[in-house]
Write a protein that holds these residues in place. Structure first.
Motif, PDB file in Angstrom:
ATOM      1  N   CYS A 257       0.790  -0.983   0.112  1.00 57.10           N
ATOM      2  CA  CYS A 257       0.067   0.199  -0.095  1.00 57.10           C
ATOM      3  C   CYS A 257       0.992   1.237   0.131  1.00 57.10           C
ATOM      4  O   CYS A 257       0.534   2.294  -0.797  1.00 57.10           O
ATOM      5  CB  CYS A 257      -0.930  -0.023   1.148  1.00 57.10           C
ATOM      6  SG  CYS A 257      -2.237  -1.283   1.246  1.00 57.10           S
TER       7      CYS A 257
ATOM      8  N   LYS B 179       1.248   4.262  -2.423  1.00 51.05           N
ATOM      9  CA  LYS B 179       0.867   5.573  -2.221  1.00 51.05           C
ATOM     10  C   LYS B 179       1.986   6.725  -2.455  1.00 51.05           C
ATOM     11  O   LYS B 179       1.706   7.934  -2.816  1.00 51.05           O
ATOM     12  CB  LYS B 179       0.611   5.693  -0.526  1.00 51.05           C
ATOM     13  CG  LYS B 179       0.437   7.032   0.106  1.00 51.05           C
ATOM     14  CD  LYS B 179       0.190   7.015   1.428  1.00 51.05           C
ATOM     15  CE  LYS B 179      -0.063   8.344   2.209  1.00 51.05           C
ATOM     16  NZ  LYS B 179      -0.410   8.204   3.835  1.00 51.05           N
ATOM     17  N   THR B 180       3.242   6.065  -2.196  1.00 52.56           N
ATOM     18  CA  THR B 180       4.584   7.099  -2.485  1.00 52.56           C
ATOM     19  C   THR B 180       4.856   7.046  -3.808  1.00 52.56           C
ATOM     20  O   THR B 180       5.692   7.773  -4.254  1.00 52.56           O
ATOM     21  CB  THR B 180       5.618   6.729  -1.524  1.00 52.56           C
ATOM     22  OG1 THR B 180       5.752   5.128  -1.835  1.00 52.56           O
ATOM     23  CG2 THR B 180       5.074   6.803   0.009  1.00 52.56           C
TER      24      THR B 180
END
Length: 241
Positions: free
Chosen positions: A186, A190-191
């Motif tokens: 995840c 996200k990054t």
């Protein structure tokens, strides 16, 4: 040209539990000396020390050779980053001001054309609910203030006592790697990073997940393992000098 990056975690310097490598702090100093001049980055992914707490006029003298080695590595042109772990989360300004070593809770770097995200990994697993609650107690400002009032020798002794007991409890804990990998996957999404580097669970490995690659160096307590990144690729190695 400095072309290699190195990642280690979980040395827990300051204690010698059963099964730990004798003189592993001296081995870490030699490791840092061995990569000087060829390392672009060294990232220590948490729990370098079994316990760390900074007072205004006190630094633990037991690690002076290590401090000197870190400073020399920085002077050689290597970026040295130190992440907070669950044992050494109370860093102040000693490392950045005195040694040039940058401290972080989490970190994102561009290395060799890859975006890399770093986090120690404590509290990210759903099964770590009890720890997350305990950490809130430790981080409460009043508790930090009260601990600071203790003489440093007493504070270190208390921390070692708590650490020994928490280690005994942790030895029976089942590591659910799927929880760490799910969280890391995840975070990769996200990054926008290609790699997520974790510590904490002391398991070395490189795992391919949907959004990239998750890796852990294992530990520098019983195995002296580390990650090396060259040309954007990761390897797990063991230090044997």
């Amino acid at each position: 040209m400095n072309s290699s990056a190195y990642f280690i975690s979980d040395a827990h310097l300051g204690v010698n539990p059963p099964g730990s490598v004798p003189n592993r702090e001296q081995a870490l100093v030699r490791f840092m000396e061995s990569i000087k001049g060829k390392a672009s980055h060294l990232v220590i992914v948490g729990d370098l020390f079994e316990f760390w707490y900074e007072y205004n006029d006190y630094v633990c003298r037991n690690h002076m050779d290590l401090f000197f080695a870190m400073r020399e590595l920085v002077k050689s042109g290597c970026e040295v980053h130190l992440l907070q772990g669950n044992h050494d989360f109370a860093y102040g300004d000693f490392f950045p001001k005195s040694l040039g070593v940058l401290t972080h809770k989490e970190l994102k770097l561009d290395i060799q054309g890859k975006k890399v995200y770093f986090r120690h990994g404590d509290g990210v697993a759903k099964s770590d609910f009890g720890y997350r609650l305990f950490r809130r107690v430790l981080d409460f400002p009043l508790n930090r203030f009260l601990f600071r009032q203790l003489h440093p020798d007493w504070g270190m002794a208390l921390a070692r006592f708590v650490g020994r007991n928490s280690r005994k409890v942790g030895e029976s804990r089942i590591i659910k790697m799927e929880e760490y990998l799910h969280w890391a996957n995840c975070m990769l999404e996200k990054t926008g990073c290609s790699y997520c580097i974790l510590g904490h669970h002391h398991i070395s490995g490189i795992w391919n997940v949907e959004n990239g690659t998750v890796a852990s160096a294992g530990d520098w307590m019983k195995k002296l393992t580390y990650l090396r990144m060259e040309a954007g690729e990761l390897d797990i190695l063991n230090f044997n000098d």
